[in-house]
Design a protein around this motif. Structure first.
Motif, PDB file in Angstrom:
ATOM      1  N   ILE A  59       0.858  -1.175   0.000  1.00 42.32           N
ATOM      2  CA  ILE A  59       0.000   0.000   0.000  1.00 42.32           C
ATOM      3  C   ILE A  59       0.896   1.228   0.000  1.00 42.32           C
ATOM      4  CG2 ILE A  59      -1.660   1.332   1.403  1.00 42.32           C
ATOM      5  CD1 ILE A  59      -2.977  -1.036   0.174  1.00 42.32           C
ATOM      6  N   SER A  60       0.461   2.263  -0.678  1.00 46.79           N
ATOM      7  CA  SER A  60       1.219   3.517  -0.669  1.00 46.79           C
ATOM      8  C   SER A  60       0.240   4.685  -0.564  1.00 46.79           C
ATOM      9  CB  SER A  60       2.063   3.642  -1.943  1.00 46.79           C
ATOM     10  OG  SER A  60       1.238   3.931  -3.051  1.00 46.79           O
ATOM     11  N   LYS A  62      -0.475   6.627  -2.776  1.00 44.58           N
ATOM     12  CA  LYS A  62      -1.261   6.673  -4.020  1.00 44.58           C
ATOM     13  C   LYS A  62      -2.582   5.915  -3.877  1.00 44.58           C
ATOM     14  CE  LYS A  62       2.927   6.863  -6.725  1.00 44.58           C
ATOM     15  NZ  LYS A  62       3.926   6.059  -7.393  1.00 44.58           N
ATOM     16  N   ASP A  63      -2.608   4.936  -2.959  1.00 45.31           N
ATOM     17  CA  ASP A  63      -3.798   4.119  -2.758  1.00 45.31           C
ATOM     18  C   ASP A  63      -4.776   4.730  -1.761  1.00 45.31           C
ATOM     19  OD1 ASP A  63      -2.757   2.042  -4.431  1.00 45.31           O
ATOM     20  OD2 ASP A  63      -1.424   1.498  -2.762  1.00 45.31           O
ATOM     21  N   LEU A  64      -4.390   5.828  -1.127  1.00 52.89           N
ATOM     22  CA  LEU A  64      -5.195   6.439  -0.078  1.00 52.89           C
ATOM     23  C   LEU A  64      -5.775   7.760  -0.558  1.00 52.89           C
ATOM     24  CD1 LEU A  64      -2.716   5.686   2.851  1.00 52.89           C
ATOM     25  CD2 LEU A  64      -4.713   4.361   2.140  1.00 52.89           C
ATOM     26  N   LYS A  71       3.156  11.699  -3.046  1.00 50.41           N
ATOM     27  CA  LYS A  71       2.444  10.415  -3.058  1.00 50.41           C
ATOM     28  C   LYS A  71       3.403   9.221  -3.096  1.00 50.41           C
ATOM     29  CE  LYS A  71      -2.099  11.296  -3.397  1.00 50.41           C
ATOM     30  NZ  LYS A  71      -3.155  10.654  -2.637  1.00 50.41           N
ATOM     31  N   GLN A 170     -13.499   3.587   3.199  1.00 50.66           N
ATOM     32  CA  GLN A 170     -12.060   3.806   3.007  1.00 50.66           C
ATOM     33  C   GLN A 170     -11.296   2.517   3.332  1.00 50.66           C
ATOM     34  OE1 GLN A 170     -10.309   7.394   4.808  1.00 50.66           O
ATOM     35  NE2 GLN A 170     -12.390   8.207   5.012  1.00 50.66           N
ATOM     36  N   ALA A 173     -11.702  -0.090   0.651  1.00 52.62           N
ATOM     37  CA  ALA A 173     -10.826   0.191  -0.501  1.00 52.62           C
ATOM     38  C   ALA A 173      -9.399  -0.284  -0.221  1.00 52.62           C
ATOM     39  CB  ALA A 173     -10.848   1.683  -0.822  1.00 52.62           C
ATOM     40  N   VAL A 174      -8.926  -0.123   1.013  1.00 53.22           N
ATOM     41  CA  VAL A 174      -7.584  -0.629   1.382  1.00 53.22           C
ATOM     42  C   VAL A 174      -7.570  -2.148   1.289  1.00 53.22           C
ATOM     43  CG1 VAL A 174      -5.919  -0.839   3.270  1.00 53.22           C
ATOM     44  CG2 VAL A 174      -6.984   1.365   2.804  1.00 53.22           C
ATOM     45  N   GLU A 176      -9.378  -4.027  -0.642  1.00 54.93           N
ATOM     46  CA  GLU A 176      -9.366  -4.369  -2.073  1.00 54.93           C
ATOM     47  C   GLU A 176      -7.964  -4.259  -2.653  1.00 54.93           C
ATOM     48  OE1 GLU A 176     -12.308  -1.598  -3.495  1.00 54.93           O
ATOM     49  OE2 GLU A 176     -13.959  -2.999  -3.125  1.00 54.93           O
ATOM     50  N   LYS A 177      -7.242  -3.191  -2.299  1.00 52.82           N
ATOM     51  CA  LYS A 177      -5.869  -3.012  -2.806  1.00 52.82           C
ATOM     52  C   LYS A 177      -4.973  -4.133  -2.307  1.00 52.82           C
ATOM     53  CE  LYS A 177      -6.289   0.988  -4.891  1.00 52.82           C
ATOM     54  NZ  LYS A 177      -6.060   1.216  -6.282  1.00 52.82           N
ATOM     55  N   GLN A 181      -3.065  -7.519  -4.490  1.00 47.89           N
ATOM     56  CA  GLN A 181      -1.615  -7.746  -4.487  1.00 47.89           C
ATOM     57  C   GLN A 181      -1.194  -8.878  -3.540  1.00 47.89           C
ATOM     58  OE1 GLN A 181       0.804  -4.101  -4.548  1.00 47.89           O
ATOM     59  NE2 GLN A 181      -1.138  -3.044  -4.178  1.00 47.89           N
TER      60      GLN A 181
END
Length: 183
Positions: A59-60, A62-64, A71, A170, A173-174, A176-177, A181
């Motif tokens: 996670i970075s 960019k994912d938030l 970013k 939120q 969504a994390v 899912e990311k 991966q």
């Protein structure tokens, strides 16, 4: 009678009430309500750690949803929770509030929640959550857990700003990311 009223007034004026969205100084975190479903040490098994996955790299910024200048910057903190094999957080100030995401990973055994009030199914995986947006004893947050890479991950989203959408969305969504991966 007047003495009694003065005593009651004095006692009630000393009480305080916390309000959701009020800035809390210090580290962005809420007491994590995670537990393990099986006994044992959270220490990594002995052996060659050279091939160990760094889950915090999945996670970075960019994912938030947070508006940060860089970013590509690393997480704000890594390895801060010794009860887990890996932990990391992304913390950002918005106005007078700090918002962010914390992740905790445990290898070889799942992480559970002491309390839940819902669950999502994300890519076929159960993600249990505890929505704490109306709990005035903590910062508005959503705590989530799911089985992950043969172990477990705990996700906490803290956001009293209401600027970045629903807190549990939120966190979803994390999740899912992370699942996209998963090693």
């Amino acid at each position: 009678m007047i003495s009694l009223m003065v005593l009651v007034l004095g006692a009630t004026s000393a009480c305080t009430h916390s309000v959701n969205g009020t800035p809390v100084p210090g580290v962005l975190d809420v007491e994590q309500p995670f537990s393990s479903t099986s006994p044992g040490s959270s220490a990594k098994p002995s052996g060659d750690d050279s091939a160990a996955q760094d889950y915090c790299d999945l996670i970075s910024w960019k994912d938030l949803p947070y508006e940060v200048a860089d970013k590509s910057a690393p997480p704000t903190d890594v390895g801060y929770d010794p009860d887990f094999d890996q932990s990391c957080k992304w913390q950002h100030s918005t106005g007078t509030l700090d918002v962010g995401v914390t992740l905790r990973f445990r290898e070889d055994r799942p992480i559970t929640l002491d309390k839940t009030n819902g669950e999502y199914t994300v890519d076929g995986r159960k993600v249990a959550y505890f929505d704490r947006t109306t709990d005035s004893s903590v910062q508005p947050s959503c705590v989530m857990v799911m089985d992950y890479a043969g172990g477990g991950v705990g996700i906490i989203v803290i956001d009293g700003s209401a600027k970045y959408g629903a807190i549990c969305e939120q966190g979803k969504a994390v999740a899912e990311k992370l699942l996209a991966q998963e090693p």
